[in-house]
Design an enzyme around this catalytic site. Structure first.
Site, PDB file in Angstrom:
ATOM      1  N   TYR A  51       1.020  -1.266  -0.063  1.00  0.00           N
ATOM      2  CA  TYR A  51      -0.032   0.032  -0.171  1.00  0.00           C
ATOM      3  C   TYR A  51       0.955   1.236  -0.106  1.00  0.00           C
ATOM      4  CZ  TYR A  51      -4.400  -2.565   0.520  1.00  0.00           C
ATOM      5  OH  TYR A  51      -5.508  -3.395   0.024  1.00  0.00           O
ATOM      6  N   THR A  93     -14.585   1.125  -4.702  1.00  0.00           N
ATOM      7  CA  THR A  93     -13.781   0.810  -3.464  1.00  0.00           C
ATOM      8  C   THR A  93     -14.784   0.629  -2.215  1.00  0.00           C
ATOM      9  OG1 THR A  93     -12.186   1.975  -4.463  1.00  0.00           O
ATOM     10  CG2 THR A  93     -12.090   1.722  -1.884  1.00  0.00           C
ATOM     11  N   ASN A 114     -13.247  -4.178   2.543  1.00  0.00           N
ATOM     12  CA  ASN A 114     -13.906  -4.322   1.083  1.00  0.00           C
ATOM     13  C   ASN A 114     -13.613  -5.583   0.468  1.00  0.00           C
ATOM     14  OD1 ASN A 114     -11.564  -3.608   0.388  1.00  0.00           O
ATOM     15  ND2 ASN A 114     -12.168  -1.820  -0.580  1.00  0.00           N
TER      16      ASN A 114
HETATM   17  N1  UDP Z   1      -9.322   2.473   1.909  1.00  0.00           N
HETATM   18  C1  UDP Z   1      -9.628   3.083   3.106  1.00  0.00           C
HETATM   19  N2  UDP Z   1     -10.157   4.383   3.259  1.00  0.00           N
HETATM   20  C2  UDP Z   1     -10.509   4.978   2.187  1.00  0.00           C
HETATM   21  C3  UDP Z   1      -9.982   4.552   1.074  1.00  0.00           C
HETATM   22  C4  UDP Z   1      -9.421   3.347   0.896  1.00  0.00           C
HETATM   23  O1  UDP Z   1      -9.631   2.361   4.126  1.00  0.00           O
HETATM   24  O2  UDP Z   1     -10.845   6.314   2.466  1.00  0.00           O
HETATM   25  C5  UDP Z   1      -8.679   1.155   1.962  1.00  0.00           C
HETATM   26  C6  UDP Z   1      -9.657   0.092   1.039  1.00  0.00           C
HETATM   27  O3  UDP Z   1      -9.449  -1.089   1.867  1.00  0.00           O
HETATM   28  C7  UDP Z   1      -9.007   0.106  -0.312  1.00  0.00           C
HETATM   29  C8  UDP Z   1      -7.602   0.465   0.027  1.00  0.00           C
HETATM   30  O4  UDP Z   1      -7.439   1.264   1.095  1.00  0.00           O
HETATM   31  O5  UDP Z   1      -9.401  -0.967  -0.828  1.00  0.00           O
HETATM   32  C9  UDP Z   1      -6.714   0.890  -1.185  1.00  0.00           C
HETATM   33  O6  UDP Z   1      -7.309   2.150  -1.572  1.00  0.00           O
HETATM   34  P1  UDP Z   1      -7.789   2.463  -3.234  1.00  0.00           P
HETATM   35  O7  UDP Z   1      -8.291   3.789  -3.413  1.00  0.00           O
HETATM   36  O8  UDP Z   1      -6.482   2.105  -3.811  1.00  0.00           O
HETATM   37  O9  UDP Z   1      -8.678   1.327  -3.457  1.00  0.00           O
HETATM   38  P2  UDP Z   1      -9.046   0.250  -4.634  1.00  0.00           P
HETATM   39  O10 UDP Z   1      -7.940   0.161  -5.541  1.00  0.00           O
HETATM   40  O11 UDP Z   1      -8.583  -0.915  -3.401  1.00  0.00           O
HETATM   41  O12 UDP Z   1     -10.570   0.091  -4.807  1.00  0.00           O
END
Ligand code: UDP
Ligand code: MG
Length: 153
Positions: A51, A93, A114
């Site tokens: 991450y 997301t 998620n």
């Molecule tokens: N996440 C979170 N809070 C936020 C946005 C994202 O906890 O406001 C977490 C969520 O588990 C997400 C991960 O961080 O899957 C990575 O964020 P991203 O925006 O890359 O979402 P993704 O690509 O997984 O849809």
């Protein structure tokens, strides 16, 4: 047609809730091909690297805590436009906003928990696969069914 590989990971909430099989079932039925899979508990360094793009975000620390809180199931899936296909199957997301019919839309109602991670580009996929798998953990195999899933590329 571009055959791609993408990195998919059932997160700790998905494992705890018994949704590993459901995630695999949906990706298999879509016609994607599973080429690597394991169950592991991520160490903090691997989770932070995974991450790293979100390092400066307010949710970063809580996210690393969450993703290291229990076992995860990292996988590599292969197929035409696999990166985009998986992202579409996962949905938005935030589970509250994700469309019904998607994995997050059907099973989640939270933004952090998620259920599943999917790479957001082929470049990210390559980096994530290299972070989570050794080359020998990825299995090359051919499916006799292939000709009935998509045209030759
Ligand atoms: N996440 C979170 N809070 C936020 C946005 C994202 O906890 O406001 C977490 C969520 O588990 C997400 C991960 O961080 O899957 C990575 O964020 P991203 O925006 O890359 O979402 P993704 O690509 O997984 O849809
Ligand atoms: Mg992302």
């Amino acid at each position: 047609m571009t055959i791609e590989r993408t990195f998919v990971m059932v997160k700790p909430d998905g494992v705890q809730r018994g949704l590993v099989g459901e995630v695999i079932r949906r990706l298999e039925r879509k016609g994607l091909k599973l080429v690597a899979m394991k169950l592991v508990r991520l160490d903090r360094a691997t989770a932070e690297a995974h991450y790293a793009v979100h390092r400066e975000k307010p949710f970063y620390r809580a996210l690393v805590d969450f993703v290291t809180a229990g076992p995860v199931v990292p996988m590599v899936w292969e197929g035409p436009s696999a990166v985009e296909v998986v992202r579409n199957l996962l949905g938005a997301t935030d589970g509250r906003r994700a469309a019904p019919g998607t994995i997050r839309g059907d099973y989640g109602a939270d933004i952090q928990m998620n259920l599943v991670h999917g790479s957001d580009s082929p470049e990210t996929a390559a980096a994530e696969i290299a972070l989570h798998f050794r080359p020998e953990e990825i299995v090359e195999w051919s499916r006799t069914l292939e000709a009935w899933l998509h045209e030759e590329g």
